[in-house]
Structure formats: structure tokens, C-alpha cells
Motif scaffolding. Structure first.
Motif, PDB file in Angstrom:
ATOM      1  N   TRP A  13       0.829  -1.202   0.000  1.00 45.04           N
ATOM      2  CA  TRP A  13       0.000   0.000   0.000  1.00 45.04           C
ATOM      3  C   TRP A  13       0.865   1.254   0.000  1.00 45.04           C
ATOM      4  O   TRP A  13       0.587   2.211  -0.724  1.00 45.04           O
ATOM      5  CB  TRP A  13      -0.962  -0.002   1.182  1.00 45.04           C
ATOM      6  CG  TRP A  13      -1.747   1.266   1.256  1.00 45.04           C
ATOM      7  CD1 TRP A  13      -1.673   2.229   2.217  1.00 45.04           C
ATOM      8  CD2 TRP A  13      -2.702   1.745   0.299  1.00 45.04           C
ATOM      9  NE1 TRP A  13      -2.522   3.273   1.920  1.00 45.04           N
ATOM     10  CE2 TRP A  13      -3.167   2.993   0.746  1.00 45.04           C
ATOM     11  CE3 TRP A  13      -3.196   1.245  -0.890  1.00 45.04           C
ATOM     12  CZ2 TRP A  13      -4.114   3.741   0.045  1.00 45.04           C
ATOM     13  CZ3 TRP A  13      -4.142   1.994  -1.589  1.00 45.04           C
ATOM     14  CH2 TRP A  13      -4.588   3.222  -1.112  1.00 45.04           C
ATOM     15  N   HIS A  16       2.207   1.619  -3.569  1.00 45.59           N
ATOM     16  CA  HIS A  16       1.268   1.787  -4.682  1.00 45.59           C
ATOM     17  C   HIS A  16       0.060   2.670  -4.370  1.00 45.59           C
ATOM     18  O   HIS A  16      -0.742   2.945  -5.266  1.00 45.59           O
ATOM     19  CB  HIS A  16       0.745   0.416  -5.139  1.00 45.59           C
ATOM     20  CG  HIS A  16       1.819  -0.478  -5.635  1.00 45.59           C
ATOM     21  ND1 HIS A  16       2.465  -1.389  -4.826  1.00 45.59           N
ATOM     22  CD2 HIS A  16       2.394  -0.584  -6.854  1.00 45.59           C
ATOM     23  CE1 HIS A  16       3.373  -2.026  -5.526  1.00 45.59           C
ATOM     24  NE2 HIS A  16       3.356  -1.553  -6.762  1.00 45.59           N
ATOM     25  N   LEU A  22      -5.315   2.269  -9.667  1.00 48.74           N
ATOM     26  CA  LEU A  22      -5.452   1.103  -8.794  1.00 48.74           C
ATOM     27  C   LEU A  22      -6.753   0.360  -9.092  1.00 48.74           C
ATOM     28  O   LEU A  22      -7.805   0.970  -9.282  1.00 48.74           O
ATOM     29  CB  LEU A  22      -5.421   1.535  -7.330  1.00 48.74           C
ATOM     30  CG  LEU A  22      -4.076   2.042  -6.827  1.00 48.74           C
ATOM     31  CD1 LEU A  22      -4.220   2.577  -5.412  1.00 48.74           C
ATOM     32  CD2 LEU A  22      -3.035   0.947  -6.872  1.00 48.74           C
ATOM     33  N   ARG A  26      -8.706  -5.196  -6.306  1.00 50.69           N
ATOM     34  CA  ARG A  26      -7.479  -5.401  -5.541  1.00 50.69           C
ATOM     35  C   ARG A  26      -7.542  -4.617  -4.221  1.00 50.69           C
ATOM     36  O   ARG A  26      -7.148  -5.111  -3.179  1.00 50.69           O
ATOM     37  CB  ARG A  26      -6.279  -4.958  -6.369  1.00 50.69           C
ATOM     38  CG  ARG A  26      -4.954  -5.097  -5.667  1.00 50.69           C
ATOM     39  CD  ARG A  26      -3.830  -4.755  -6.583  1.00 50.69           C
ATOM     40  NE  ARG A  26      -3.426  -5.993  -7.240  1.00 50.69           N
ATOM     41  CZ  ARG A  26      -2.352  -6.102  -7.984  1.00 50.69           C
ATOM     42  NH1 ARG A  26      -1.591  -5.065  -8.220  1.00 50.69           N
ATOM     43  NH2 ARG A  26      -2.033  -7.256  -8.522  1.00 50.69           N
ATOM     44  N   LEU A  27      -8.052  -3.394  -4.305  1.00 48.07           N
ATOM     45  CA  LEU A  27      -8.185  -2.584  -3.090  1.00 48.07           C
ATOM     46  C   LEU A  27      -9.212  -3.176  -2.133  1.00 48.07           C
ATOM     47  O   LEU A  27      -9.008  -3.168  -0.918  1.00 48.07           O
ATOM     48  CB  LEU A  27      -8.552  -1.147  -3.443  1.00 48.07           C
ATOM     49  CG  LEU A  27      -7.469  -0.323  -4.124  1.00 48.07           C
ATOM     50  CD1 LEU A  27      -7.980   1.091  -4.381  1.00 48.07           C
ATOM     51  CD2 LEU A  27      -6.203  -0.294  -3.307  1.00 48.07           C
TER      52      LEU A  27
END
Length: 85
Positions: A13, A16, A22, A26-27
Motif C-alpha cells: 500500500w 502503490h 489502482l 485489488r483494493l
């Protein structure tokens, strides 16, 4: 994106988090892991007998817990669509 653990998730984190592209999935995955870690951390702390051991627990894990809490806030903000008025 499953990584080795909470430290790796936080490192990912930090590396990126500022990227504009993003992936929301994935988040969401990362956010779920961080929230699960927080829930487990809170449950483990609650099982510590007496105030001294809770204080010791906080002393050992406070930095990591604060980093996780901060990352959760940042990820939730990144997942919230920006409103243009």
C-alpha cells in the motif's frame, strides 16, 4: 495480489497507494484483509487479562495497529468516488 502478511500488505500500500490506476477489486481485497487483521487484533487484545497486559499489548502492537488503521482510512477514501459539484 495475496502477499505474505500484514507487513507485506502495508508495504504494498505504501508503494502503490498513490497510483491513479489502482484496481478496485485489488483494493477491496486488501481492505478486507486489513479489516480482518484489525478485528483479530482487537479480539486478541480483549483476551489479555488485566490492564497491565493490555498496556503491554498496546506497547508492542501500537505502531502496526496505527499503520493498519491509517491504511484502512486511505483505502476507503480511494474507493469512494469523488463527487464533482
Amino acid at each position: 495480489m495475496r502477499t505474505g502478511g500484514i507487513a507485506d500488505d502495508l508495504a504494498w500500500w505504501r508503494a502503490h497507494g498513490g497510483a491513479a490506476d489502482l484496481d478496485a477489486a485489488r483494493l477491496d481485497d486488501l481492505l478486507a484483509r486489513l479489516k480482518a487483521w484489525t478485528a483479530q487484533h482487537d479480539a486478541d487484545r480483549a483476551r489479555q487479562p488485566g490492564p497491565f497486559l493490555k498496556m503491554a499489548w498496546d506497547g508492542v502492537f501500537a505502531d502496526e495497529a496505527n499503520e493498519v488503521a491509517e491504511a484502512i482510512v486511505q483505502i476507503e477514501a480511494a474507493l469512494t468516488p469523488t463527487k464533482s459539484d
